[in-house]
Design an enzyme around this catalytic site. Structure first.
Site, PDB file in Angstrom:
ATOM      1  N   GLU A 166       0.824  -1.213   0.000  1.00 28.43           N
ATOM      2  CA  GLU A 166       0.000   0.000   0.000  1.00 28.43           C
ATOM      3  C   GLU A 166       0.859   1.264   0.000  1.00 28.43           C
ATOM      4  O   GLU A 166       0.522   2.258  -0.647  1.00 28.43           O
ATOM      5  CB  GLU A 166      -0.933  -0.011   1.213  1.00 28.43           C
ATOM      6  CG  GLU A 166      -1.976   1.084   1.190  1.00 28.43           C
ATOM      7  CD  GLU A 166      -3.112   0.838   2.171  1.00 28.43           C
ATOM      8  OE1 GLU A 166      -4.010   1.684   2.240  1.00 28.43           O
ATOM      9  OE2 GLU A 166      -3.110  -0.205   2.865  1.00 28.43           O
TER      10      GLU A 166
ATOM     11  N   GLU B 236       2.193   1.737  -3.474  1.00 31.05           N
ATOM     12  CA  GLU B 236       1.096   2.212  -4.316  1.00 31.05           C
ATOM     13  C   GLU B 236       0.865   3.704  -4.075  1.00 31.05           C
ATOM     14  O   GLU B 236       0.663   4.478  -5.025  1.00 31.05           O
ATOM     15  CB  GLU B 236      -0.174   1.418  -3.990  1.00 31.05           C
ATOM     16  CG  GLU B 236      -1.387   1.825  -4.807  1.00 31.05           C
ATOM     17  CD  GLU B 236      -2.646   1.091  -4.386  1.00 31.05           C
ATOM     18  OE1 GLU B 236      -3.650   1.175  -5.124  1.00 31.05           O
ATOM     19  OE2 GLU B 236      -2.642   0.441  -3.313  1.00 31.05           O
TER      20      GLU B 236
ATOM     21  N   CYS C   9      -8.599  -1.836   3.890  1.00 25.69           N
ATOM     22  CA  CYS C   9      -8.556  -3.037   4.729  1.00 25.69           C
ATOM     23  C   CYS C   9      -9.844  -3.259   5.510  1.00 25.69           C
ATOM     24  O   CYS C   9     -10.044  -4.327   6.082  1.00 25.69           O
ATOM     25  CB  CYS C   9      -7.359  -2.996   5.680  1.00 25.69           C
ATOM     26  SG  CYS C   9      -7.265  -1.520   6.680  1.00 25.69           S
TER      27      CYS C   9
ATOM     28  N   SER D 133      -7.336   1.956  -2.194  1.00 27.68           N
ATOM     29  CA  SER D 133      -6.136   1.182  -2.492  1.00 27.68           C
ATOM     30  C   SER D 133      -6.542  -0.132  -3.143  1.00 27.68           C
ATOM     31  O   SER D 133      -7.544  -0.749  -2.772  1.00 27.68           O
ATOM     32  CB  SER D 133      -5.361   0.900  -1.204  1.00 27.68           C
ATOM     33  OG  SER D 133      -4.360  -0.072  -1.427  1.00 27.68           O
TER      34      SER D 133
ATOM     35  N   LYS E 147     -16.037  -8.885   7.958  1.00 32.00           N
ATOM     36  CA  LYS E 147     -15.069  -9.815   7.375  1.00 32.00           C
ATOM     37  C   LYS E 147     -15.754 -11.079   6.855  1.00 32.00           C
ATOM     38  O   LYS E 147     -15.256 -11.729   5.932  1.00 32.00           O
ATOM     39  CB  LYS E 147     -14.000 -10.181   8.412  1.00 32.00           C
ATOM     40  CG  LYS E 147     -13.027  -9.052   8.734  1.00 32.00           C
ATOM     41  CD  LYS E 147     -12.168  -8.705   7.539  1.00 32.00           C
ATOM     42  CE  LYS E 147     -11.190  -7.586   7.851  1.00 32.00           C
ATOM     43  NZ  LYS E 147     -10.411  -7.181   6.658  1.00 32.00           N
TER      44      LYS E 147
ATOM     45  N   GLU F 142     -14.751 -11.588  -5.795  1.00 33.05           N
ATOM     46  CA  GLU F 142     -13.361 -11.275  -6.155  1.00 33.05           C
ATOM     47  C   GLU F 142     -12.372 -12.215  -5.473  1.00 33.05           C
ATOM     48  O   GLU F 142     -11.233 -12.370  -5.943  1.00 33.05           O
ATOM     49  CB  GLU F 142     -13.011  -9.832  -5.754  1.00 33.05           C
ATOM     50  CG  GLU F 142     -13.801  -8.762  -6.477  1.00 33.05           C
ATOM     51  CD  GLU F 142     -15.057  -8.346  -5.740  1.00 33.05           C
ATOM     52  OE1 GLU F 142     -15.525  -7.215  -5.973  1.00 33.05           O
ATOM     53  OE2 GLU F 142     -15.581  -9.146  -4.928  1.00 33.05           O
TER      54      GLU F 142
ATOM     55  N   CYS G 213     -10.785  -1.528  14.815  1.00 40.69           N
ATOM     56  CA  CYS G 213     -11.129  -2.948  14.983  1.00 40.69           C
ATOM     57  C   CYS G 213     -11.297  -3.349  16.440  1.00 40.69           C
ATOM     58  O   CYS G 213     -12.019  -4.306  16.741  1.00 40.69           O
ATOM     59  CB  CYS G 213     -10.061  -3.822  14.335  1.00 40.69           C
ATOM     60  SG  CYS G 213      -9.842  -3.512  12.569  1.00 40.69           S
TER      61      CYS G 213
END
Length: 678
Positions: free
Chosen positions: A280, A283, A300, A320, A359, A367, A504
């Site tokens: 990342e 990028e 994420c 990203s 998640k 994907e 999280c």
């Protein structure tokens, strides 16, 4: 009020120091007044009436919505109040599902706890619970209306904190329910799977969807190799289930428990968080150099990604292209372990232990499914792992700590701090500062990214250039930031977003908590983990460097893109996805279409729709007007929006709608009757 102001709570003087309501002062007096519907981060609702207190000269008042005044004399525990609280709870129980022993929220249910606390041993009222079908359509959340106490917590957190509005109250009186739009299943509306509704729900009406049975099944299959990955935030929360303090690190006991349960390998998602930082960050550097798709958004958090896809698809390419650490791990582990063991990909079962309900949704995205095989096969939450440990009969606190398997078990502190809001930004800065300057930094902390504020802005100078970053938690805050970027009021180079407040550590799959101090302790535990580790920068992880040398090749290269990157697409609903609510019997019909996208929904589209239907009925226009609701007119900032014939009305009110209907009636039908709204 001045600094000497005070009131009396149960014969004790309590100073008034800026508290907004009596409830805050009563809790300040160390009295745990019961509530279902009060949360400091949400608007005051005052529905449950459990916090009723007696105020001299005023009588019974709800403490949550009554502002304090000097010299108030408050009683919290009179005989009448105690009787009233018991009756309220008994009535709730009489209207509640009787499946408490088998409910997922058993032992953490606030209704159950309150009944025990109030000494309720029998329910004197006839059971009125209904057998309403359970909605398990969502990959992340199960909705059981039979257990709902109508506190409204889920409605408010979804609307006020997350700005999604996927659920709301419907119907009236004894038929009132909390349901998704139009009574659809949860997977058919704009839910982003963040699960904050389940986190705040006091009962078992909303719970994370369990995959425990499926995981036990593969563990007992001798043909399967079952590997676990543990997210950073799990290690500072799992112990709470077993009576440990929030924030205490249980990494060693968790690894030991997973092996005792039957997992063949135990790894750490922090390893692929380190990998995410490398990919990342590079990028980001390339985007800055090319000046394209700036700001770069983190990717994420799957609830955040879905939020962008649904509401801001114009920013999809700003996300990203990196997969989340969970999905990087799934793809990598299956590829590498298959080569090492000779097993087929489908016989290597990857189980994620996550703090997050979204998640579960992410793992099922197309994907991340190849030839019918998912990269991540199952996702269980911290809560679910706790239940598995209990079911296995393990004394978690007494387990001897064990280490993760290598290489995917080795991490730096940069990977661990992904568990906190601001952690991804800080980890990226630890990498980018050295990459751009070409110099090693002895210091590794960037504390400006940290904090409890939902939006934090950071300015930093690197290699002669100033960079602007934002760290955001909570999707309502994310919406604010996106709107500012769209309007040109704000510019950033890099934006980190986590859907759950605090990141999280506050995920919906974590052990249930109501006190924000719990989240703060978990956050502190994550940073203590970072400080305890020998390495703190992802680029210093020797196993990451070896992975590039022996397997991936160059950073951002072909192999890395194949396994570590992906793309996202618009999920925005369009106007022809509508539902007819009122049909005309006449040959010529006036079409009224109400936008029910989230932007309009949050601005009052539901009430407006009800008012329009009442107006049509009152004016006896049922044979002339057809009403439908649709997603979405693409005018979210101007809502509520309706269309009458070909005319679009922005910022619509009932008066505007009635006038537009009348004008359309005269135009289409030649009807000159003047309606009562004029």
């Amino acid at each position: 009020m001045n600094e000497n102001d005070f009131l009396i709570v149960d014969n004790k003087e309590i100073p008034i120091e800026g508290e907004q309501n009596l409830l805050e002062l009563i809790r300040k007096a160390k009295i745990d007044l019961p509530t279902f519907c009060y949360h400091s981060e949400l608007s005051v609702y005052g529905a449950c009436r459990l916090c009723m207190v007696y105020v001299e000269g005023m009588g019974l008042v709800p403490a949550c919505s009554t502002p304090p005044s000097p010299s108030m004399n408050v009683k919290t525990n009179t005989e009448d109040i105690r009787k009233m609280r018991k009756i309220i709870v008994e009535l709730l129980l009489a209207n509640h599902s009787q499946s408490c022993p088998t409910c997922q929220k058993s032992t953490t249910c606030q209704l159950q706890a309150l009944a025990r606390r109030l000494g309720i041993t029998e329910i004197r009222f006839k059971n009125q619970s209904k057998n309403i079908p359970v909605d398990d359509s969502s990959p992340s959340i199960v909705r059981d209306p039979n257990k709902c106490v109508l506190c409204g917590d889920c409605v408010r957190i979804c609307s006020e904190v997350q700005s999604v509005g996927a659920i709301d109250f419907a119907h009236r009186g004894a038929n009132t329910m909390v349901i998704p739009s139009f009574g659809k299943d949860l997977d058919k509306v704009e839910c982003v799977n963040c699960g904050q509704c389940a986190r705040i729900c006091p009962t078992g009406a909303l719970t994370p969807k369990s995959e425990v049975d499926e995981v036990w099944k593969v563990i007992h299959d001798p043909n399967k190799m079952v590997v676990a990955q543990i997210a950073p935030a799990v290690r500072v929360a799992l112990g709470e289930i077993f009576g440990m303090e929030p924030g205490v690190t249980t990494t060693g006991q968790t690894a030991a428990a997973l092996r005792a349960i039957g997992f063949n390998r135990v790894f750490d998602t922090s390893f692929t968080a380190d990998l995410t930082v490398i990919e990342e960050s590079n990028e980001f550097i390339k985007r800055i150099q090319k000046n394209e798709f700036i700001p770069q958004f983190t990717s994420c958090c799957p609830a955040w990604v879905k939020f962008v896809e649904q509401y801001y698809p114009e920013f999809v390419h700003n996300l990203s292209s990196c997969r989340s650490p969970q999905q990087m791990f799934g793809a990598l582990s299956k590829e590498i372990l298959a080569a090492q063991t000779g097993k087929k990909r489908e016989d290597i079962v990857v189980v994620s232990i996550m703090p997050c309900t979204a998640k579960k949704f992410e793992a099922k995205r197309p994907e991340f499914i190849h030839d019918g095989v998912r990269d991540v096969d199952h996702v269980i939450t911290t809560q679910e792992l706790g239940r598995m440990i209990e079911e296995a009969g393990l004394n978690f606190r007494e387990l001897d700590p064990e280490s993760f398997n290598l290489p995917f078990g080795f991490k730096t502190g940069a990977g661990v701090i992904f568990g906190n809001s601001g952690g991804v930004s800080e980890a990226v800065l630890r990498y980018v500062t050295e990459k751009l300057t070409g110099e090693k930094r002895e210091s590794y902390e960037f504390t400006s990214t940290r904090g409890e504020n939902g939006i934090r802005e950071i300015k930093i100078s690197l290699a002669g250039k100033e960079f602007s970053l934002a760290t955001v938690s909570g999707l309502g805050n994310a919406r604010q930031v996106l709107e500012k970027i769209k309007s040109g009021q704000a510019f950033y180079d890099f934006v980190e977003v986590m859907a759950c407040p605090g990141g999280c550590v506050g995920g919906a799959g974590q052990p249930v908590f109501t006190n924000p101090v719990v989240r703060q302790k978990r956050t502190k535990g994550i940073y203590e983990n970072d400080r305890m580790l020998e390495l703190h920068k992802s680029q210093d992880n020797p196993y990451i460097n070896e992975l590039y040398t022996s397997f991936l090749g160059e950073v951002g290269g072909h192999k890395a893109h194949e396994l570590l990157h992906t793309g996202y697409k618009s999920r925005k609903r369009i106007a022809d996805e509508g539902m007819s609510l009122s049909s005309s019997d006449g040959e010529q019909t006036i079409e009224v279409n109400v936008c029910f996208g989230t932007g309009c929904f949050l601005k009052g589209a539901q009430k407006l729709l009800r008012d329009i239907l009442v107006h049509i009925d009152t004016e006896q226009l049922g044979d002339k007007v057809s009403v439908s609701a649709s997603f979405c007119f693409e005018m979210c900032e101007k809502g509520p929006v309706i269309r009458v014939g070909d005319k679009v009305i922005e910022g619509c009110t009932l008066e505007k709608a009635a006038l537009a209907i009348e004008e359309e009636r005269q135009k289409v039908l030649g009807d000159k009757t003047v309606n009562s709204m004029q």
